[in-house]
Design an enzyme around this catalytic site. Structure first.
Site, PDB file in Angstrom:
ATOM      1  N   LYS A 154      -6.332   3.332  -3.701  1.00 14.21           N
ATOM      2  CA  LYS A 154      -6.777   3.375  -2.297  1.00 14.21           C
ATOM      3  C   LYS A 154      -7.029   4.822  -1.904  1.00 14.21           C
ATOM      4  O   LYS A 154      -6.236   5.717  -2.242  1.00 14.21           O
ATOM      5  CB  LYS A 154      -5.703   2.743  -1.413  1.00 14.21           C
ATOM      6  CG  LYS A 154      -6.012   2.755   0.082  1.00 14.21           C
ATOM      7  CD  LYS A 154      -4.940   2.013   0.857  1.00 14.21           C
ATOM      8  CE  LYS A 154      -5.124   2.111   2.355  1.00 14.21           C
ATOM      9  NZ  LYS A 154      -4.037   1.423   3.102  1.00 14.21           N
ATOM     10  N   LYS A 167      -9.702   0.350  -3.094  1.00 11.54           N
ATOM     11  CA  LYS A 167      -9.640   0.087  -1.647  1.00 11.54           C
ATOM     12  C   LYS A 167     -10.138   1.326  -0.920  1.00 11.54           C
ATOM     13  O   LYS A 167      -9.553   2.415  -1.066  1.00 11.54           O
ATOM     14  CB  LYS A 167      -8.227  -0.265  -1.191  1.00 11.54           C
ATOM     15  CG  LYS A 167      -8.134  -0.500   0.333  1.00 11.54           C
ATOM     16  CD  LYS A 167      -6.791  -1.054   0.757  1.00 11.54           C
ATOM     17  CE  LYS A 167      -6.684  -1.184   2.280  1.00 11.54           C
ATOM     18  NZ  LYS A 167      -5.353  -1.757   2.695  1.00 11.54           N
ATOM     19  N   ASP A 224       0.872  -1.188   0.000  1.00 10.11           N
ATOM     20  CA  ASP A 224       0.000   0.000   0.000  1.00 10.11           C
ATOM     21  C   ASP A 224       0.906   1.234   0.000  1.00 10.11           C
ATOM     22  O   ASP A 224       1.453   1.608   1.045  1.00 10.11           O
ATOM     23  CB  ASP A 224      -0.910   0.006   1.234  1.00 10.11           C
ATOM     24  CG  ASP A 224      -2.013  -1.064   1.158  1.00 10.11           C
ATOM     25  OD1 ASP A 224      -1.774  -2.136   0.571  1.00 10.11           O
ATOM     26  OD2 ASP A 224      -3.116  -0.807   1.687  1.00 10.11           O
TER      27      ASP A 224
HETATM   28  O1  LIG Z   1      -6.041   0.964   5.484  1.00  5.59           O
HETATM   29  C1  LIG Z   1      -5.470   1.684   6.211  1.00  5.59           C
HETATM   30  C2  LIG Z   1      -6.078   2.731   7.054  1.00  5.59           C
HETATM   31  O2  LIG Z   1      -5.120   3.142   7.965  1.00  5.59           O
HETATM   32  C3  LIG Z   1      -7.317   2.319   7.834  1.00  5.59           C
HETATM   33  O3  LIG Z   1      -7.852   3.496   8.408  1.00  5.59           O
HETATM   34  P1  LIG Z   1      -8.572   3.456   9.835  1.00  5.59           P
HETATM   35  O4  LIG Z   1      -7.465   3.238  10.844  1.00  5.59           O
HETATM   36  O5  LIG Z   1      -9.247   4.820   9.967  1.00  5.59           O
HETATM   37  O6  LIG Z   1      -9.557   2.292   9.821  1.00  5.59           O
END
Ligand SMILES: O=C[C@H](O)COP(=O)(O)O
Length: 243
Positions: free
Chosen positions: A157, A193, A92
């Site tokens: 993403k 994503k 990512d």
């Molecule tokens: O996918 C990666 C992100 O950090 C997820 O965000 P979050 O911590 O707000 O769920």
């Protein structure tokens, strides 16, 4: 709810977490049926997670150039090399969104994508993070999405989850519309994503419905849609236990 778990990139990106807390988190992952699509965590957590989930074939994603997209090329190359040596399946990667906002130079983004692809090779899934909370304009999100689609990324993403706002309806709609335009031109499907602030099953289902409405049921599977979330896991487990 099971269909949401299958789309989940279960995320562990807390900045300070010890091995015991990681072990407890892994036990929660092990309790999920089906298993999540992937785990997304920092490079320094990967060996601990591999130890606790060694009997589970869950792809591991790690974050690169995270969270601000400001690393120098040699640091990004070093992170990717380390991820490959750890057997990571997905990257990512935060695009240099701040640099892009200064001049909005597409060639800089193209060069960045091609460099990352050359360092990563062609056996690993590449998700590029726009950080839509910083990009903001629907037009700019569309331009960046179409550039990424044209240069062979697997997923677009929305967010790092380290900035507010994270995912928004506008951002997801803008990405989905650009992915649809690219598909209509090429018949090539690119994944999306949705990440950043997705805390509830209602939010998760809402974003799935946006993607379904724009792109159809063909996208509603882990190869083309992921939900990146660190606290949705709590909600999933609470709902499964009727809590
Ligand atoms: O996918 C990666 C992100 O950090 C997820 O965000 P979050 O911590 O707000 O769920």
């Amino acid at each position: 709810m099971n269909s949401l778990v299958a789309l989940l990139d279960a995320t562990l990106l807390e900045d300070h977490i010890d091995d015991h807390a990681i072990k407890i988190w892994c036990n929660r992952i092990r309790s999920l049926k089906p298993l999540p699509a992937a785990i997304c965590t920092y490079l320094h957590n990967i060996e601990t997670i591999q130890k606790h989930l060694s009997d589970y074939a869950i792809p591991i994603a790690t974050v690169i150039n995270f969270p601000h997209g400001l690393y120098e090329a040699e640091d990004i190359q070093s992170e990717i090399r380390q991820a490959l040596s750890l057997g990571v399946s997905e990257l990512d990667i935060v695009i240099p969104y701040g640099k892009w906002l200064q001049k909005k130079d597409p060639l800089m983004i193209i060069d960045f994508i091609l460099q990352c692809r050359s360092w990563a090779g062609d056996k690993i899934i590449l998700k590029f993070i726009l950080e839509t909370g910083a990009i903001q304009s629907m037009e700019d999100i569309g331009v960046l999405t179409e550039l990424l689609c044209q240069y062979g990324v697997h997923f677009i993403k929305t967010s790092t989850g380290k900035m507010v706002p994270g995912a928004t309806d506008m951002a997801v709609e803008a990405i989905a519309a650009a992915v649809k335009r690219y598909y209509d031109l090429t018949t090539h499907k690119v994944g999306i994503k949705v990440a950043g602030g997705v805390r509830t099953l209602e939010q998760a289902n809402h974003y799935v419905n946006i993607i379904r409405e724009q792109l159809g049921d063909a996208w509603i599977e882990p190869r083309y849609l992921r939900l990146g979330a660190s606290r949705l896991l709590d909600e999933i487990i609470r709902n499964r236990c009727g809590g």
